[in-house]
Motif scaffolding. Structure first.
Motif, PDB file in Angstrom:
ATOM      1  N   ILE A 136      -3.533  25.057  41.767  1.00 23.82           N
ATOM      2  CA  ILE A 136      -3.961  24.282  42.930  1.00 23.82           C
ATOM      3  C   ILE A 136      -5.482  24.345  43.127  1.00 23.82           C
ATOM      4  O   ILE A 136      -6.082  23.396  43.649  1.00 23.82           O
ATOM      5  N   HIS A 137      -6.125  25.405  42.667  1.00 22.84           N
ATOM      6  CA  HIS A 137      -7.576  25.529  42.817  1.00 22.84           C
ATOM      7  C   HIS A 137      -8.289  24.486  41.944  1.00 22.84           C
ATOM      8  O   HIS A 137      -9.266  23.871  42.382  1.00 22.84           O
ATOM      9  N   GLU A 138      -7.779  24.259  40.735  1.00 18.80           N
ATOM     10  CA  GLU A 138      -8.361  23.224  39.883  1.00 18.80           C
ATOM     11  C   GLU A 138      -8.103  21.839  40.481  1.00 18.80           C
ATOM     12  O   GLU A 138      -8.945  20.940  40.376  1.00 18.80           O
ATOM     13  N   ALA A 139      -6.946  21.674  41.116  1.00 21.08           N
ATOM     14  CA  ALA A 139      -6.646  20.405  41.774  1.00 21.08           C
ATOM     15  C   ALA A 139      -7.606  20.143  42.930  1.00 21.08           C
ATOM     16  O   ALA A 139      -8.117  19.026  43.102  1.00 21.08           O
ATOM     17  N   TYR A 140      -7.878  21.176  43.721  1.00 24.64           N
ATOM     18  CA  TYR A 140      -8.831  21.034  44.823  1.00 24.64           C
ATOM     19  C   TYR A 140     -10.210  20.612  44.300  1.00 24.64           C
ATOM     20  O   TYR A 140     -10.900  19.789  44.922  1.00 24.64           O
ATOM     21  N   HIS A 141     -10.597  21.164  43.181  1.00 28.74           N
ATOM     22  CA  HIS A 141     -11.901  20.845  42.599  1.00 28.74           C
ATOM     23  C   HIS A 141     -11.971  19.360  42.237  1.00 28.74           C
ATOM     24  O   HIS A 141     -12.974  18.679  42.493  1.00 28.74           O
ATOM     25  N   LEU A 142     -10.877  18.837  41.640  1.00 26.53           N
ATOM     26  CA  LEU A 142     -10.850  17.415  41.293  1.00 26.53           C
ATOM     27  C   LEU A 142     -10.855  16.547  42.548  1.00 26.53           C
ATOM     28  O   LEU A 142     -11.594  15.553  42.628  1.00 26.53           O
TER      29      LEU A 142
END
Length: 385
Positions: A136-142
């Motif tokens: 989810i952290h990589e998703a937030y970044h996108l």
């Protein structure tokens, strides 16, 4: 020529490929999971030999079948299914028997959306911003970059199965709580109409046949909201979709294959490429090629394989539309009324196999006419509830 055809009986129209190869003198060697006695008589007549394997997921059994064919008939010249499900198996067999065509090292570029995206960038065409997200952290970044909504879909997958439109943080958290362990790619949501660039490449990677189909609804909405599936061929192919499509096909460099390239057309007119499948478009689209152009694409595919020639002239004199019905609906007009009123325009109609129901509907009509307004009149009649 020795041609091993994987699963020649399914989908049913693929028996036409075998028939046309047989007419050109090819040894058509079938491998499938249907007992020989259940094959229809016309298919049986086109097969030089058929090897029955109850479980086609057992690669060793398919390998043994190809070894048997090699021992009996000599070197195998082609191995093909023209089917997305068997694409990796086809490629692995070509590796093992040194056969022309897509090999295992090519498969990632046409099976994984993240690898497709790299090929599209090499071709210099527009792609949705996004990448594989592992947490989810990589998703937030996108999402910080592209904003909501975003679309999450299996990196290895076809169509809209397992695809999610995520519009807020709550939906994002829910997605990560239910997603399976397979890699997912997340991309910005593109608001536009889906069209496809479809056709056939010869051995020199030339598009000897091509056309465009326009979807009436987004495939993701069809699957998620149980909408009707309807799409139609256009009579005039826009220059930009041809140019961008050919750029991608030239970068891929996978000749003697059908292709199915999906694009979004934004309201601004801009094209954004979605994905590519190096096999025939699904459903009854091959038959739509024929009805829209008065050609036999099965015959011409066989001509390309055997002689590297496409002999038919085509000028797209008709629009051809796919219009489905679903068994869970109550329609105003009966099937008999449809045929009574529109039989001159209906070139084909049939029930579909259960595996196609979710995306393609339960029953399908193919309709053709030179004028698009007549196509929509028939579509509205068929779909009226």
């Amino acid at each position: 020529m020795n041609f091993v055809f994987i699963s020649p009986h399914f989908p049913p129209n693929y028996a036409n490929f075998c028939s046309q190869l047989h007419k050109l003198g090819v040894n058509v060697l079938g491998i499938g999971d249907a007992p020989y006695e259940t094959l229809n008589q016309s298919l049986k007549k086109t097969l030089t030999e058929y090897y029955y394997i109850p479980n086609m997921e057992n690669y060793d059994e398919i390998l043994r079948a190809c070894g048997h064919f090699t021992h009996r008939y000599g070197k195998i010249d082609r191995i093909e299914s023209n089917n997305e499900h068997w694409l990796e198996t086809d490629a692995r067999l070509r590796d093992d028997f040194n056969v022309f065509g897509v090999r295992s090292h090519d498969v990632q570029r046409i099976k994984f959306k993240s690898h497709m995206k790299e090929e599209f960038r090499k071709a210099g065409v527009n792609v949705p911003r996004g990448y594989v997200v592992n947490n989810i952290h990589e998703a937030y970044h996108l999402i910080k970059e592209v904003k909501y909504p975003v679309v999450a879909k299996p990196d290895k997958g076809v169509g809209a199965v397992g695809t999610y439109k995520i519009e807020n943080e709550q939906q994002l958290e829910h997605f990560f709580s239910i997603k399976d362990e397979h890699p997912y790619i997340m991309e910005e949501y593109i608001d536009g109409k889906i069209c496809s660039f479809d056709g056939l490449l010869d051995r020199n990677n030339r598009a000897v046949f091509y056309t465009v189909h326009q979807n009436c609804d987004n495939v993701m909405d069809i699957v998620h909201h149980n909408l009707h599936t309807a799409y139609y061929s256009v009579r005039n192919v826009d220059e930009d979709i041809y140019e961008q499509g050919m750029k991608i096909l030239n970068v891929l460099g996978l000749p003697e294959r059908f292709f199915h390239l999906e694009f979004f057309r934004r309201s601004t007119g801009e094209l954004v490429v979605l994905e590519i499948n190096m096999r025939p478009p699904g459903g009854l689209t091959l038959d739509m090629f024929n009805y829209a152009n008065d050609i036999d694409i099965y015959k011409e595919w066989a001509n390309v394989v055997v002689h590297n020639r496409f002999e038919s002239a085509y000028s797209r004199p008709y629009h051809c539309a796919y219009i489905c019905r679903k068994y869970d609906r109550s329609y105003t007009f009966t099937h008999e009324q449809i045929l009574q009123n529109y039989s001159p325009w209906i070139t084909h109609h049939t029930s579909l196999a259960p595996m196609f129901w979710k995306a393609m509907g339960n029953y399908a009509y193919l309709v053709r006419d030179p004028h698009l307004e007549n196509i929509f009149e028939i579509k509205n009649y068929i779909h009226q509830q």
